[in-house]
Design a protein around this motif. Structure first.
Motif, PDB file in Angstrom:
ATOM      1  N   UNK A 224      -4.234  24.489 -21.160  1.00 63.57           N
ATOM      2  CA  UNK A 224      -3.886  23.561 -22.339  1.00 63.57           C
ATOM      3  C   UNK A 224      -4.898  23.418 -23.032  1.00 63.57           C
ATOM      4  N   UNK A 225      -6.406  23.752 -23.427  1.00 66.49           N
ATOM      5  CA  UNK A 225      -7.321  23.558 -24.479  1.00 66.49           C
ATOM      6  C   UNK A 225      -6.622  23.935 -25.646  1.00 66.49           C
ATOM      7  N   UNK A 226      -6.867  23.181 -27.050  1.00 60.63           N
ATOM      8  CA  UNK A 226      -6.556  24.082 -28.358  1.00 60.63           C
ATOM      9  C   UNK A 226      -6.816  23.691 -28.794  1.00 60.63           C
ATOM     10  N   UNK A 227      -7.440  24.134 -29.995  1.00 66.88           N
ATOM     11  CA  UNK A 227      -8.536  24.006 -31.275  1.00 66.88           C
ATOM     12  C   UNK A 227      -8.693  22.126 -31.339  1.00 66.88           C
ATOM     13  N   UNK A 228      -8.048  21.880 -31.216  1.00 63.96           N
ATOM     14  CA  UNK A 228      -7.644  20.413 -31.553  1.00 63.96           C
ATOM     15  C   UNK A 228      -8.503  19.477 -30.746  1.00 63.96           C
ATOM     16  N   UNK A 229      -8.842  20.093 -28.924  1.00 56.99           N
ATOM     17  CA  UNK A 229      -9.903  19.298 -28.303  1.00 56.99           C
ATOM     18  C   UNK A 229     -11.150  19.570 -28.498  1.00 56.99           C
ATOM     19  N   UNK A 230     -11.724  21.180 -28.695  1.00 56.92           N
ATOM     20  CA  UNK A 230     -12.613  20.978 -28.999  1.00 56.92           C
ATOM     21  C   UNK A 230     -13.529  20.619 -30.099  1.00 56.92           C
ATOM     22  N   UNK A 231     -12.546  20.340 -31.485  1.00 53.34           N
ATOM     23  CA  UNK A 231     -12.814  18.809 -32.926  1.00 53.34           C
ATOM     24  C   UNK A 231     -12.749  18.017 -32.386  1.00 53.34           C
ATOM     25  N   UNK A 232     -12.415  17.404 -31.148  1.00 51.76           N
ATOM     26  CA  UNK A 232     -12.170  15.841 -31.052  1.00 51.76           C
ATOM     27  C   UNK A 232     -13.836  16.228 -30.242  1.00 51.76           C
ATOM     28  N   UNK A 233     -13.756  17.087 -28.711  1.00 52.43           N
ATOM     29  CA  UNK A 233     -14.545  16.635 -27.989  1.00 52.43           C
ATOM     30  C   UNK A 233     -15.881  16.731 -29.075  1.00 52.43           C
ATOM     31  N   UNK A 234     -16.292  18.122 -30.320  1.00 54.78           N
ATOM     32  CA  UNK A 234     -17.475  17.339 -30.902  1.00 54.78           C
ATOM     33  C   UNK A 234     -17.520  15.849 -31.788  1.00 54.78           C
ATOM     34  N   UNK A 235     -16.435  16.048 -32.475  1.00 54.30           N
ATOM     35  CA  UNK A 235     -16.769  14.666 -33.071  1.00 54.30           C
ATOM     36  C   UNK A 235     -17.032  13.272 -32.177  1.00 54.30           C
ATOM     37  N   UNK A 236     -16.406  13.332 -31.340  1.00 53.52           N
ATOM     38  CA  UNK A 236     -17.364  11.909 -29.655  1.00 53.52           C
ATOM     39  C   UNK A 236     -18.890  12.288 -29.931  1.00 53.52           C
ATOM     40  N   UNK A 237     -18.513  13.682 -29.533  1.00 51.57           N
ATOM     41  CA  UNK A 237     -20.698  13.913 -29.142  1.00 51.57           C
ATOM     42  C   UNK A 237     -21.132  13.753 -29.382  1.00 51.57           C
ATOM     43  N   UNK A 238     -21.211  14.555 -31.507  1.00 55.53           N
ATOM     44  CA  UNK A 238     -21.698  14.200 -32.842  1.00 55.53           C
ATOM     45  C   UNK A 238     -21.871  13.214 -32.406  1.00 55.53           C
ATOM     46  N   UNK A 239     -20.965  12.243 -32.185  1.00 53.36           N
ATOM     47  CA  UNK A 239     -20.937  10.853 -33.404  1.00 53.36           C
ATOM     48  C   UNK A 239     -21.362   9.847 -31.919  1.00 53.36           C
ATOM     49  N   UNK A 240     -21.944   9.901 -31.011  1.00 52.74           N
ATOM     50  CA  UNK A 240     -22.230   9.384 -30.011  1.00 52.74           C
ATOM     51  C   UNK A 240     -23.970   9.764 -29.648  1.00 52.74           C
ATOM     52  N   UNK A 241     -24.421  11.050 -30.060  1.00 54.95           N
ATOM     53  CA  UNK A 241     -25.858  11.554 -30.124  1.00 54.95           C
ATOM     54  C   UNK A 241     -26.250  10.913 -31.134  1.00 54.95           C
ATOM     55  N   UNK A 242     -25.901  11.128 -32.611  1.00 48.18           N
ATOM     56  CA  UNK A 242     -26.120  10.450 -33.637  1.00 48.18           C
ATOM     57  C   UNK A 242     -26.701   9.144 -33.715  1.00 48.18           C
ATOM     58  N   UNK A 243     -25.597   8.148 -32.749  1.00 49.97           N
ATOM     59  CA  UNK A 243     -25.291   6.289 -32.602  1.00 49.97           C
ATOM     60  C   UNK A 243     -27.192   6.087 -31.554  1.00 49.97           C
ATOM     61  N   UNK A 244     -27.558   7.476 -31.263  1.00 51.14           N
ATOM     62  CA  UNK A 244     -28.155   7.242 -29.808  1.00 51.14           C
ATOM     63  C   UNK A 244     -29.554   8.037 -30.451  1.00 51.14           C
ATOM     64  N   UNK A 245     -29.493   8.660 -30.796  1.00 53.70           N
ATOM     65  CA  UNK A 245     -30.777   8.880 -31.010  1.00 53.70           C
ATOM     66  C   UNK A 245     -31.526   9.603 -32.674  1.00 53.70           C
ATOM     67  N   UNK A 246     -32.712   9.559 -32.921  1.00 56.12           N
ATOM     68  CA  UNK A 246     -32.936   9.546 -34.193  1.00 56.12           C
ATOM     69  C   UNK A 246     -32.970  10.794 -34.356  1.00 56.12           C
ATOM     70  N   UNK A 247     -32.744  10.442 -36.199  1.00 53.79           N
ATOM     71  CA  UNK A 247     -32.352  12.438 -36.241  1.00 53.79           C
ATOM     72  C   UNK A 247     -32.995  13.380 -35.681  1.00 53.79           C
ATOM     73  N   UNK A 248     -34.322  13.643 -35.480  1.00 52.98           N
ATOM     74  CA  UNK A 248     -35.035  14.906 -35.702  1.00 52.98           C
ATOM     75  C   UNK A 248     -34.462  15.092 -33.528  1.00 52.98           C
ATOM     76  N   UNK A 249     -34.471  13.828 -32.974  1.00 47.51           N
ATOM     77  CA  UNK A 249     -34.039  14.224 -32.123  1.00 47.51           C
ATOM     78  C   UNK A 249     -32.618  14.169 -31.750  1.00 47.51           C
ATOM     79  N   UNK A 250     -31.730  13.502 -32.566  1.00 47.49           N
ATOM     80  CA  UNK A 250     -30.777  13.894 -32.482  1.00 47.49           C
ATOM     81  C   UNK A 250     -30.160  15.986 -32.592  1.00 47.49           C
TER      82      UNK A 250
ATOM     83  N   UNK B  68     -10.527  31.822 -27.829  1.00 46.89           N
ATOM     84  CA  UNK B  68      -9.260  32.007 -28.099  1.00 46.89           C
ATOM     85  C   UNK B  68      -9.246  33.576 -28.398  1.00 46.89           C
ATOM     86  N   UNK B  69     -10.210  34.371 -28.140  1.00 47.07           N
ATOM     87  CA  UNK B  69     -10.410  35.421 -28.595  1.00 47.07           C
ATOM     88  C   UNK B  69     -11.236  35.609 -29.627  1.00 47.07           C
TER      89      UNK B  69
END
Length: 186
Positions: A86-112, A131-132
């Motif tokens: 039951x994993x769909x493309x929107x799950x990947x998009x949401x995971x990436x959004x949360x992860x990238x946001x969390x990283x960006x808020x915790x690290x300076x750009x070069x580290x992020x 998905x093939x």
């Protein structure tokens, strides 16, 4: 999720370099967001019930291996995700959004970038596996990965610069053209 997971009430100052300690904090903060997320939370909760602490430790080891080069992670990312249904493309998009946001808020750009580039590569690999080979990775996801690679190497291809990455200074969610999901402002 474990009740022992301490979540800081205020965001720490962005780190200039990844360390074991701030990677663990990143993992804890990210998975707290995942657990609280209405789309991802139920999936992770059902898969990790009673195993959150072990998962957080494994993810800390995983990201430390990738970013710090500790090489302590022993596992197969593809196999670990294969049984998930039951994993769909929107799950990947949401995971990436949360992860990238969390990283960006915790690290300076070069580290992020050290986290963002592998996250995007791994997501792409998992998407194609799930998905093939005919699945089309969102163009904006591919463009962001290419931009991050150039930034990491110090090669601003064409006229692209760090300014071409989405402006997230306001802390707003990544826009639809980065994650592939609607941003309704919430």
């Amino acid at each position: 999720m474990s009740k022992d997971l301490a979540v800081q009430s205020s965001s720490p100052a962005p780190a200039s370099q990844p360390s074991e300690a701030n990677i663990r904090e990143l993992v804890d903060a990210f998975y707290k967001r995942v657990d609280d997320d209405p789309l991802l939370g139920p999936i992770f909760s059902s898969e990790l019930s009673g195993r959150w602490d072990a998962h957080l430790a494994k993810m800390t080891t995983f990201w430390s291996s990738l970013v710090l080069g500790t090489k302590d992670y022993r596992g197969n990312v593809q196999e670990a995700h294969r049984p998930l249904g039951n994993i769909e493309p929107q799950h990947f998009a949401r995971w990436l959004s949360l992860f990238l946001d969390t990283v960006q808020n915790r690290y300076e750009p070069a580290a992020a970038v050290q986290f963002m580039e592998p996250a995007l590569r791994i997501a792409q690999s998992l998407q194609l596996s799930k998905f093939g080979w005919d699945y089309r990775i969102p163009d904006t996801q591919l463009a962001l990965l290419a931009s991050l690679k150039r930034l990491r190497r110090g090669e601003p291809a064409g006229h692209e610069t760090e300014a071409d990455l989405p402006d997230r200074s306001s802390g707003a969610p990544f826009p639809v053209n980065v994650t592939g999901v609607e941003n309704n402002g919430s």
